[in-house]
Design a protein around this motif. Sequence first.
Motif, mmCIF file in Angstrom:
data_model
loop_
_atom_site.group_PDB
_atom_site.id
_atom_site.type_symbol
_atom_site.label_atom_id
_atom_site.label_comp_id
_atom_site.label_asym_id
_atom_site.label_seq_id
_atom_site.Cartn_x
_atom_site.Cartn_y
_atom_site.Cartn_z
ATOM 1 N N ASP A 30 -14.650 -15.626 45.182
ATOM 2 C CA ASP A 30 -13.389 -16.652 45.655
ATOM 3 C C ASP A 30 -13.054 -17.017 44.300
ATOM 4 O O ASP A 30 -13.828 -17.885 44.258
ATOM 5 C CB ASP A 30 -13.364 -17.400 46.476
ATOM 6 C CG ASP A 30 -12.142 -17.834 46.949
ATOM 7 O OD1 ASP A 30 -11.393 -17.784 46.309
ATOM 8 O OD2 ASP A 30 -12.098 -18.655 47.939
ATOM 9 N N PRO A 31 -11.589 -16.754 43.635
ATOM 10 C CA PRO A 31 -11.491 -17.435 42.539
ATOM 11 C C PRO A 31 -11.281 -19.175 42.865
ATOM 12 O O PRO A 31 -10.956 -19.542 41.562
ATOM 13 C CB PRO A 31 -10.483 -16.855 41.731
ATOM 14 C CG PRO A 31 -9.316 -16.736 43.142
ATOM 15 C CD PRO A 31 -10.808 -16.020 43.698
ATOM 16 N N CYS B 106 -5.051 -25.730 39.885
ATOM 17 C CA CYS B 106 -4.885 -24.335 39.725
ATOM 18 C C CYS B 106 -5.616 -23.207 39.172
ATOM 19 O O CYS B 106 -6.643 -23.744 38.613
ATOM 20 C CB CYS B 106 -3.546 -24.646 38.799
ATOM 21 S SG CYS B 106 -3.450 -26.252 38.444
ATOM 22 N N GLN B 107 -5.532 -22.031 39.439
ATOM 23 C CA GLN B 107 -6.275 -21.371 38.144
ATOM 24 C C GLN B 107 -6.213 -21.821 37.022
ATOM 25 O O GLN B 107 -6.943 -21.343 35.990
ATOM 26 C CB GLN B 107 -5.988 -19.754 38.885
ATOM 27 C CG GLN B 107 -6.334 -19.349 40.499
ATOM 28 C CD GLN B 107 -8.245 -19.841 40.358
ATOM 29 O OE1 GLN B 107 -8.703 -18.920 39.725
ATOM 30 N NE2 GLN B 107 -8.199 -20.936 41.283
ATOM 31 N N ASN B 108 -5.080 -21.049 36.139
ATOM 32 C CA ASN B 108 -4.851 -21.132 34.597
ATOM 33 C C ASN B 108 -3.972 -21.556 33.640
ATOM 34 O O ASN B 108 -3.184 -21.553 33.829
ATOM 35 C CB ASN B 108 -5.017 -19.296 34.344
ATOM 36 C CG ASN B 108 -6.470 -18.836 33.041
ATOM 37 O OD1 ASN B 108 -6.864 -20.696 32.692
ATOM 38 N ND2 ASN B 108 -6.680 -18.032 32.874
ATOM 39 N N GLN B 109 -4.743 -23.429 34.442
ATOM 40 C CA GLN B 109 -3.059 -24.099 33.822
ATOM 41 C C GLN B 109 -4.237 -25.344 33.474
ATOM 42 O O GLN B 109 -5.952 -25.961 34.224
ATOM 43 C CB GLN B 109 -2.170 -24.675 34.160
ATOM 44 C CG GLN B 109 -1.050 -23.769 34.663
ATOM 45 C CD GLN B 109 0.013 -24.466 35.275
ATOM 46 O OE1 GLN B 109 -0.466 -25.289 36.305
ATOM 47 N NE2 GLN B 109 0.928 -25.009 34.803
ATOM 48 N N ASN B 110 -3.986 -25.957 31.770
ATOM 49 C CA ASN B 110 -4.487 -26.849 31.648
ATOM 50 C C ASN B 110 -4.232 -28.750 32.353
ATOM 51 O O ASN B 110 -3.204 -28.213 32.828
ATOM 52 C CB ASN B 110 -4.732 -27.131 30.183
ATOM 53 C CG ASN B 110 -3.465 -26.855 30.059
ATOM 54 O OD1 ASN B 110 -2.353 -27.212 30.152
ATOM 55 N ND2 ASN B 110 -3.022 -26.840 28.454
ATOM 56 N N LEU B 111 -4.410 -29.771 32.282
ATOM 57 C CA LEU B 111 -4.081 -30.642 33.215
ATOM 58 C C LEU B 111 -3.012 -31.142 32.638
ATOM 59 O O LEU B 111 -1.742 -31.660 33.065
ATOM 60 C CB LEU B 111 -4.770 -32.250 32.317
ATOM 61 C CG LEU B 111 -6.321 -31.683 32.856
ATOM 62 C CD1 LEU B 111 -6.818 -33.407 32.934
ATOM 63 C CD2 LEU B 111 -5.811 -31.420 34.971
ATOM 64 N N ALA B 112 -2.646 -30.854 30.965
ATOM 65 C CA ALA B 112 -1.035 -30.835 30.031
ATOM 66 C C ALA B 112 -0.293 -30.401 30.991
ATOM 67 O O ALA B 112 0.868 -31.060 30.642
ATOM 68 C CB ALA B 112 -1.050 -31.353 28.737
#
Lengths: 178, 158
Positions: free
Chosen positions: A27-28, B47-53
């Motif tokens: 689970d990602p 989130c899966q693929n975001q930075n804090l910015a």
Amino acid sequence: MNRLALFIPLALFAALSVVLLLGLDKDPQELPSALVGEPFPEFFLPRLEGDQEIVSREDFRGQVLLVNVWATWCFACRIEHQKLNSLAEQGVVIVGLNYKDQRAEAKLWLYERGNPYQFNIFDAEGSLGIDLGVYGAPETYLVDGDGIIRHRRVGVVDDRIWDAEFKALYQELTGVSQ
Amino acid sequence: MRGLGFAVLSLLLANMAVASTAVVEFSDESLRIRYQQLVQELRCPKCQNQNLADSNSPISEDLRAQVHTLLEEGMSDREIKNYLKSRYSEFILYRPEVNQNTWLLWAAPVVFLLFGLWVLYRLYFNRSSSDMPVEQNDQLSSVDQQRLDQLLRNKDKQ
């Protein structure tokens, strides 16, 4: 020898496929837990019922309990609430961490749906949430008598999750079968 | 007409840019640069693929505020990363540390480069010693030359 060497790319591809195939089951959304095996972080926060009384981790020291992070804006918490009620009926000690919520709405929620919690920590700013590494609600922590976090579940605790992840450990820690 | 549309669009975009950079005040301007770097390099846990910015999720807002507070308290970049790592695990670092789990990841580019160089070496410098067809080679090996000479001599004798 050289003929066999021709199969190296194929073997590498097969190995990569296996790794990726195993990855599909993961689970990602699930992060590795940094706090399992660590003491429950120190906090001084008001109770949900009112600002007058400040609670800290000393208030549950010495007991095996669940700390459940919840909020009225959290949809999955509705689903989970039934399970918490039934666990409380069976004698499981549950402390609520009301996370970034409105006091009045949270109280109404408990009035309408039943209150499985011994008491509720009111974390309006999410400061204890940050110390726990909370990134969504609901989350549930199993804390032992020494105040050490023994297990963490991000997401709903239902019958299946309780039986699979919590029950055995809880019974081992309390020494009681239920 | 297109010009007007463009103007309106750029105004809207300008507004958005102002909204997302929010108002972050620092006691010292040097902190702002470090803040920008940190929120670029830290990953939103929800989130899966975001930075804090880039993330607008509530947890990212909280963590940006926390990074801001910690910077003002005088913590170093390393201390701030460790602070968040101890709570959110290594997931939060976009630049993973070198350790037991990640050394292979870090070593991979070097390993692949060396492998590539080795393949190139094999292709360009080791041709004659490998099992390449002879016709690509103008020079016969000394063994072949001896054999040829012998055959020619035998032919002469017949």
